[in-house]
Design an enzyme around this catalytic site. Structure first.
Site, short mmCIF file in Angstrom:
data_model
loop_
_atom_site.label_atom_id
_atom_site.label_comp_id
_atom_site.label_asym_id
_atom_site.label_seq_id
_atom_site.Cartn_x
_atom_site.Cartn_y
_atom_site.Cartn_z
N LYS A 1 0.79 -1.23 0.00
CA LYS A 1 0.00 0.00 0.00
C LYS A 1 0.83 1.29 0.00
CE LYS A 1 -3.42 -0.99 -0.58
NZ LYS A 1 -3.75 -1.64 -1.90
N SER B 1 -4.27 3.05 4.48
CA SER B 1 -4.50 2.37 3.21
C SER B 1 -4.52 0.85 3.41
CB SER B 1 -3.41 2.77 2.22
OG SER B 1 -3.66 2.22 0.95
N HIS C 1 6.96 -7.40 -2.25
CA HIS C 1 6.76 -6.70 -0.97
C HIS C 1 7.74 -7.23 0.07
CE1 HIS C 1 3.32 -4.55 -2.33
NE2 HIS C 1 2.45 -5.54 -2.27
P1 A3P Z 1 -5.13 4.78 -0.73
O1 A3P Z 1 -5.69 3.53 -0.13
O2 A3P Z 1 -4.60 5.72 0.31
O3 A3P Z 1 -6.04 5.45 -1.68
P2 A3P Z 1 -0.35 -0.29 -3.64
O4 A3P Z 1 -0.38 -0.14 -5.12
O5 A3P Z 1 1.01 -0.35 -3.07
O6 A3P Z 1 -1.26 -1.36 -3.18
O7 A3P Z 1 -0.91 1.08 -3.05
C1 A3P Z 1 -2.24 1.46 -3.19
C2 A3P Z 1 -2.38 2.89 -2.73
O8 A3P Z 1 -1.77 3.77 -3.71
C3 A3P Z 1 -3.82 3.32 -2.60
O9 A3P Z 1 -3.82 4.35 -1.59
C4 A3P Z 1 -4.07 3.89 -3.98
O10 A3P Z 1 -5.18 4.74 -4.07
C5 A3P Z 1 -2.77 4.66 -4.20
N1 A3P Z 1 -2.51 4.96 -5.61
C6 A3P Z 1 -2.53 4.12 -6.66
N2 A3P Z 1 -2.30 4.78 -7.80
C7 A3P Z 1 -2.14 6.08 -7.47
C8 A3P Z 1 -1.89 7.26 -8.22
N3 A3P Z 1 -1.77 7.26 -9.54
N4 A3P Z 1 -1.78 8.43 -7.55
C9 A3P Z 1 -1.90 8.46 -6.21
N5 A3P Z 1 -2.15 7.38 -5.44
C10 A3P Z 1 -2.26 6.19 -6.07
#
Ligand code: A3P
Length: 293
Positions: A42, A133, A103
């Protein structure tokens, strides 16, 4: 599919199927031109995956959109119940140059990556937003343990009792190694502040030159809203029996500072006190952490 319990691998709690197949993962054979995207869950993994994939395809969104993110850039340690092949089996069959997501904390990354001096891009996100998140993700990801209440989840996160273990150890583990490896250590908050600056850093790290027009295209295609609406980037291809997005979207908010809508002042103060203890002695600094900042 079910909510798998966590099992320890060298002291790090990880989803049971991964722990049960640990030998295969530890013995993974990297190739010298592999690129590893490493993150704590996340922290902005998917975002960085999309940026890297577009850079590698000269900004050609059509090509980069032909399959979901997790197919274009597979997840090293994932192990699903048969007949779904494991991440290792999938990656073994990919032609080079490969981009691989993990991860795993630094000490659990298969040794072969370091023997071949592979490049690694690490993305770190401030602890409180990362926790928020992960909390919402554990509500909707039906393969991870139930998060419990918000209060309980803060306890689990601070104790490192969540999938892939302690956030504190994870971000520090890579940070301490950054100068000894071919590593780009990026921050989610920097990517939000100035996506162009951070995309240019990634291009430089990958020794890739692209025109301004192409860079602008990459900025557009990797913006939160465009990724949220892109079925190849928003995990809508995953069945609801795995990611129940009606509970919480994978592309949830994409903000810096959302923790302020979750923590009470008392929870935040207790978290900060514990944070200072756990992060003592490191030069690693995150910009958004305390209410006062
Ligand atoms: P939130 O839950 O705070 O919205 P991962 O890809 O490591 O699983 O992380 C997911 C998190 O990154 C989520 O955060 C998601 O919304 C955010 N995220 C994914 N793409 C993004 C982007 N283009 N810009 C900003 N945040 C992004």
């Amino acid at each position: 599919w079910r909510r798998f319990p966590l099992k320890l691998v060298e002291g790090v709690p990880i989803m049971e199927p991964i722990a049960d197949n640990w030998e295969m993962i530890a013995n993974f054979q990297a190739r010298p031109d592999d690129l590893l995207i490493a993150t704590y869950p996340k922290a902005g993994t998917t975002w960085m995956q999309e940026i890297v994939d577009l850079i590698c395809h000269d900004g050609n969104a059509g090509k980069a959109r032909r399959a979901p993110t997790h197919v274009r850039i597979p997840f090293l340690e994932i192990c699903s119940p048969p007949p779904v092949p494991s991440g290792v089996e999938v990656i073994n069959k990919i032609a080079s140059p490969r981009v691989i997501k993990t991860h795993l904390p630094f000490q659990l990354v298969p040794k072969s990556f370091w023997e071949h001096n592979c490049k690694v891009i690490y993305v770190a996100r401030n602890a409180k937003d990362n926790l928020v998140s992960y909390y919402h993700f554990d509500r909707m990801n039906l393969t991870q343990p139930e998060p419990g209440t918000w209060e309980e989840y803060i306890g689990k996160f601070t104790q490192g009792n969540v999938g892939w273990g302690s956030w504190y150890d994870h971000v520090r583990g890579y940070w301490e190694e950054r100068d000894k490896r071919r590593m780009l250590y990026a921050f989610y908050e920097d990517m939000k502040e100035d996506p162009k600056r951070e995309i240019l850093k990634v291009m430089k790290f990958l020794e890739k030159e692209l025109s301004d027009d192409v860079v602008d295209k990459i900025i557009h295609h990797t913006s939160f809203q465009v990724m949220k609406d892109n079925p190849m980037a928003n995990y809508s291809s995953f069945p609801e029996t795995i990611f129940k997005q009606s509970i919480s979207s994978f592309m949830r908010k994409g903000d810096v500072g959302d923790w302020k809508t979750h923590f009470t002042v008392a929870q935040s103060e207790a978290f900060d006190e514990d944070y200072r203890r756990k992060m003592a002695g490191t030069s690693l600094r995150f910009r958004i952490l305390f209410f006062a900042v």
